[in-house]
Write a protein that holds these residues in place. Structure first.
Motif, PDB file in Angstrom:
ATOM      1  N   GLU A   7      63.601  54.776 -42.138  1.00 49.39           N
ATOM      2  CA  GLU A   7      63.010  53.942 -43.195  1.00 49.39           C
ATOM      3  C   GLU A   7      62.528  52.615 -42.610  1.00 49.39           C
ATOM      4  OE1 GLU A   7      61.989  52.215 -46.894  1.00 49.39           O
ATOM      5  OE2 GLU A   7      63.205  51.289 -45.343  1.00 49.39           O
ATOM      6  N   HIS A   8      63.389  51.999 -41.790  1.00 55.36           N
ATOM      7  CA  HIS A   8      62.955  50.798 -41.085  1.00 55.36           C
ATOM      8  C   HIS A   8      63.866  50.511 -39.897  1.00 55.36           C
ATOM      9  CE1 HIS A   8      65.871  49.098 -44.058  1.00 55.36           C
ATOM     10  NE2 HIS A   8      66.210  48.312 -43.061  1.00 55.36           N
ATOM     11  N   ILE A   9      63.392  49.615 -39.058  1.00 59.69           N
ATOM     12  CA  ILE A   9      64.202  49.106 -37.948  1.00 59.69           C
ATOM     13  C   ILE A   9      64.412  47.621 -38.221  1.00 59.69           C
ATOM     14  CG2 ILE A   9      64.271  48.679 -35.460  1.00 59.69           C
ATOM     15  CD1 ILE A   9      62.521  51.190 -35.148  1.00 59.69           C
ATOM     16  N   ILE A  54      59.115  47.614 -40.083  1.00 55.88           N
ATOM     17  CA  ILE A  54      59.905  46.687 -39.275  1.00 55.88           C
ATOM     18  C   ILE A  54      60.434  45.633 -40.247  1.00 55.88           C
ATOM     19  CG2 ILE A  54      59.809  44.902 -37.485  1.00 55.88           C
ATOM     20  CD1 ILE A  54      59.438  47.658 -36.282  1.00 55.88           C
ATOM     21  N   GLU A  55      61.726  45.353 -40.163  1.00 55.34           N
ATOM     22  CA  GLU A  55      62.348  44.325 -41.010  1.00 55.34           C
ATOM     23  C   GLU A  55      62.866  43.212 -40.095  1.00 55.34           C
ATOM     24  OE1 GLU A  55      66.307  45.378 -42.492  1.00 55.34           O
ATOM     25  OE2 GLU A  55      65.926  44.293 -44.355  1.00 55.34           O
ATOM     26  N   LEU A  56      62.260  42.060 -40.176  1.00 56.30           N
ATOM     27  CA  LEU A  56      62.774  40.921 -39.409  1.00 56.30           C
ATOM     28  C   LEU A  56      63.850  40.239 -40.241  1.00 56.30           C
ATOM     29  CD1 LEU A  56      59.524  39.291 -37.923  1.00 56.30           C
ATOM     30  CD2 LEU A  56      60.915  41.161 -37.008  1.00 56.30           C
ATOM     31  N   HIS A  78      68.781  45.032 -34.430  1.00 56.72           N
ATOM     32  CA  HIS A  78      70.051  44.820 -35.124  1.00 56.72           C
ATOM     33  C   HIS A  78      70.566  46.108 -35.754  1.00 56.72           C
ATOM     34  CE1 HIS A  78      72.425  43.525 -38.731  1.00 56.72           C
ATOM     35  NE2 HIS A  78      73.011  42.806 -37.820  1.00 56.72           N
ATOM     36  N   HIS A  79      69.697  46.854 -36.398  1.00 55.40           N
ATOM     37  CA  HIS A  79      70.125  48.122 -36.996  1.00 55.40           C
ATOM     38  C   HIS A  79      68.962  49.081 -37.178  1.00 55.40           C
ATOM     39  CE1 HIS A  79      68.972  45.762 -40.655  1.00 55.40           C
ATOM     40  NE2 HIS A  79      68.561  46.943 -41.116  1.00 55.40           N
ATOM     41  N   ILE A  80      69.325  50.356 -37.375  1.00 56.90           N
ATOM     42  CA  ILE A  80      68.337  51.388 -37.711  1.00 56.90           C
ATOM     43  C   ILE A  80      68.687  51.907 -39.090  1.00 56.90           C
ATOM     44  CG2 ILE A  80      67.454  53.680 -37.095  1.00 56.90           C
ATOM     45  CD1 ILE A  80      67.533  52.916 -34.276  1.00 56.90           C
ATOM     46  N   THR A 128      74.174  51.277 -38.322  1.00 54.76           N
ATOM     47  CA  THR A 128      73.336  52.251 -39.041  1.00 54.76           C
ATOM     48  C   THR A 128      73.352  51.971 -40.520  1.00 54.76           C
ATOM     49  OG1 THR A 128      73.765  53.899 -37.335  1.00 54.76           O
ATOM     50  CG2 THR A 128      72.998  54.724 -39.463  1.00 54.76           C
ATOM     51  N   GLU A 129      72.167  51.924 -41.104  1.00 54.82           N
ATOM     52  CA  GLU A 129      72.014  51.713 -42.538  1.00 54.82           C
ATOM     53  C   GLU A 129      71.464  52.992 -43.144  1.00 54.82           C
ATOM     54  OE1 GLU A 129      69.461  48.318 -43.341  1.00 54.82           O
ATOM     55  OE2 GLU A 129      68.985  49.028 -45.344  1.00 54.82           O
ATOM     56  N   LEU A 130      72.038  53.389 -44.285  1.00 53.56           N
ATOM     57  CA  LEU A 130      71.468  54.482 -45.070  1.00 53.56           C
ATOM     58  C   LEU A 130      70.816  53.843 -46.277  1.00 53.56           C
ATOM     59  CD1 LEU A 130      74.486  56.963 -44.955  1.00 53.56           C
ATOM     60  CD2 LEU A 130      72.530  56.843 -43.391  1.00 53.56           C
TER      61      LEU A 130
HETATM   62 ZN    ZN Z   1      67.810  47.023 -43.039  1.00 52.03          ZN
END
Ligand code: ZN
Length: 133
Positions: A7-9, A54-56, A78-80, A128-130
């Motif tokens: 979904e994003h990095i 991409i999420e800054l 930071h996370h995927i 890891t984010e869901l």
């Molecule tokens: Zn996120």
């Protein structure tokens, strides 16, 4: 649970104002949203790229998790985040497989997502984010 896509990095930065220049001027991506998430003590900036984003992440508090992350590791990935159909079900399923959760239940994240984090100790070192819409 089978994630459908990344979904994003999430990328930790010291300053969105500074870091966004690279994404806009070098990569040519467009920032479509800047949003502060008060309870997570972050300001976020989103760039769409194909089917993902991409999420800054910039800390709004010296004691926030992003500030601490940068203090320890410096700016960087930071996370995927993986897209799943139902965050709560995916978290329960993941926990049943022995994974340590940070969030037992989904909560409201940036960009209208419901999110839940898995602990990097049990995900091969990657926070890891869901998430789901
Ligand atoms: Zn996120």
């Amino acid at each position: 649970m089978k994630p459908s896509r990344i979904e994003h990095i999430g990328i930790a930065v010291k300053s969105i104002e500074e870091s966004r220049k690279y994404y806009e001027e070098v990569l040519g991506l467009e920032c479509y949203k800047i949003e502060e998430v008060a309870d997570q003590k972050v300001k976020t900036a989103f760039f769409r790229i194909g089917d993902t984003k991409i999420e800054l992440l910039e800390s709004t508090d010296a004691e926030g998790t992003i500030a601490k992350f940068i203090e320890k590791k410096g700016p960087g990935i930071h996370h995927i985040a993986y897209a799943v159909d139902h965050v709560d079900e995916a978290l329960a399923e993941t926990e049943a497989k022995g994974i340590q959760l940070i969030d037992k239940k989904g909560r409201k994240g940036a960009d209208n997502l419901t999110i839940g984090f898995l602990h990097p100790k049990s995900t091969e070192g990657v926070l890891t984010e869901l998430c789901s819409q």
